[in-house]
Design an enzyme around this catalytic site. Structure first.
Site, PDB file in Angstrom:
ATOM      1  N   ARG A 161     -27.224  -0.860  31.616  1.00 10.86           N
ATOM      2  CA  ARG A 161     -26.801  -2.118  32.258  1.00 10.86           C
ATOM      3  C   ARG A 161     -25.318  -2.426  31.972  1.00 10.86           C
ATOM      4  NH1 ARG A 161     -27.623  -8.084  31.684  1.00 10.86           N
ATOM      5  NH2 ARG A 161     -28.254  -8.854  33.720  1.00 10.86           N
ATOM      6  N   ILE A 186     -24.877 -11.166  38.255  1.00 13.97           N
ATOM      7  CA  ILE A 186     -25.942 -10.173  38.118  1.00 13.97           C
ATOM      8  C   ILE A 186     -27.096 -10.961  37.489  1.00 13.97           C
ATOM      9  CG2 ILE A 186     -24.816  -9.356  35.976  1.00 13.97           C
ATOM     10  CD1 ILE A 186     -26.119  -6.645  36.379  1.00 13.97           C
ATOM     11  N   SER A 187     -28.282 -10.859  38.066  1.00  9.31           N
ATOM     12  CA  SER A 187     -29.420 -11.673  37.609  1.00  9.31           C
ATOM     13  C   SER A 187     -29.821 -11.338  36.177  1.00  9.31           C
ATOM     14  CB  SER A 187     -30.638 -11.433  38.508  1.00  9.31           C
ATOM     15  OG  SER A 187     -30.334 -11.730  39.832  1.00  9.31           O
ATOM     16  N   GLN A 188     -30.579 -12.235  35.559  1.00 11.69           N
ATOM     17  CA  GLN A 188     -31.019 -11.969  34.187  1.00 11.69           C
ATOM     18  C   GLN A 188     -32.092 -10.878  34.219  1.00 11.69           C
ATOM     19  OE1 GLN A 188     -32.765 -16.025  33.449  1.00 11.69           O
ATOM     20  NE2 GLN A 188     -33.982 -14.861  31.996  1.00 11.69           N
TER      21      GLN A 188
END
Ligand code: SAH
Length: 209
Positions: A28, A54-56
């Site tokens: 990531r 960027i989403s969790q």
């Protein structure tokens, strides 16, 4: 930490083995801006370029679990952003599958392409376009995922799904959306609500103006 997230997902049954394998395989930190790399495995959304996020990780896992991607599938993602979610999808579809990801901001198309290249991912095509219309050129898809908030359930996208195909999309007002899993059955459309989330707005023709 990465292992804490994995433990949490297993305990809460938020991710299956295939999702965890994909999460372990894709770094990531390679999809995140330098200044936020220390938070790569915190369970929070992070800023990327052009005021997008960027989403969790847990949200990403929940969406991917609902999407139920199988090896060999053809998947459409609307909202490429950093390319991270597309990279996870690439692992899930495997060598015989294909991921198309659309992004409306040119700067982010470049960012996503670069990040995917650095991770040596080859079965993802990043396209600069208004994804709110979908991508009729390569339809029908096994699954479609929208990673930005849509004002309404995008019925026109259900037409771009195969039978039994799944669409996962956050729908609702700007600061509070419901995540829907929509399954295209032979004679009906099944809609499940997966709960409340917050996403950046979907732009373009069928998005927020
Ligand atoms: N999935 C991404 C996060 C996406 S954030 C990741 O893994 O990093 C949502 C993205 O949707 C933003 O990059 C935003 O620019 C994009 N977006 C918004 N409206 C869009 C549209 N109509 N077509 C394509 N992309 C859109």
């Amino acid at each position: 930490m990465r292992s804490n997230l994995i433990k949490y997902w297993i305990k809460e049954e938020l991710a299956d083995k295939k999702l965890i394998a994909a999460f372990k395989k894709i770094p990531r930190e390679k999809f995140i801006l330098k200044e936020y790399k220390k938070d790569a495995y915190s369970d929070i959304p992070l800023p990327i370029l052009a005021n997008q996020t960027i989403s969790q990780p847990t949200t990403i896992m929940m969406m991917l679990k609902a999407l139920n991607v199988k090896p060999g599938d053809k998947v459409l993602e609307i909202g490429a952003g950093s390319g991270y979610q597309a990279a996870l999808l690439s692992c899930l579809v495997g060598k015989k599958g294909k991921v198309y990801t659309i992004e409306i901001i040119p700067e982010l198309v470049k960012f996503a392409k670069n990040n995917l290249k650095k991770s040596n991912i080859k079965n993802v095509k990043v396209i600069l376009e208004d994804g709110s219309k979908g991508l009729p050129k390569y339809k029908p898809y096994n699954e479609i995922i929208i990673t930005a908030a849509s004002p309404e359930i995008p019925k026109h996208l259900i037409k771009q799904l195969k039978q039994d195909g799944i669409l996962v999309v956050p729908v609702g007002p700007l600061y509070n959306q419901q995540m829907f899993k929509i399954t295209k059955k032979k004679n009906e459309i099944k809609i499940e609500n997966l709960g409340e989330f917050i996403f950046v707005p979907l732009r373009g023709r069928f998005g927020w103006h």
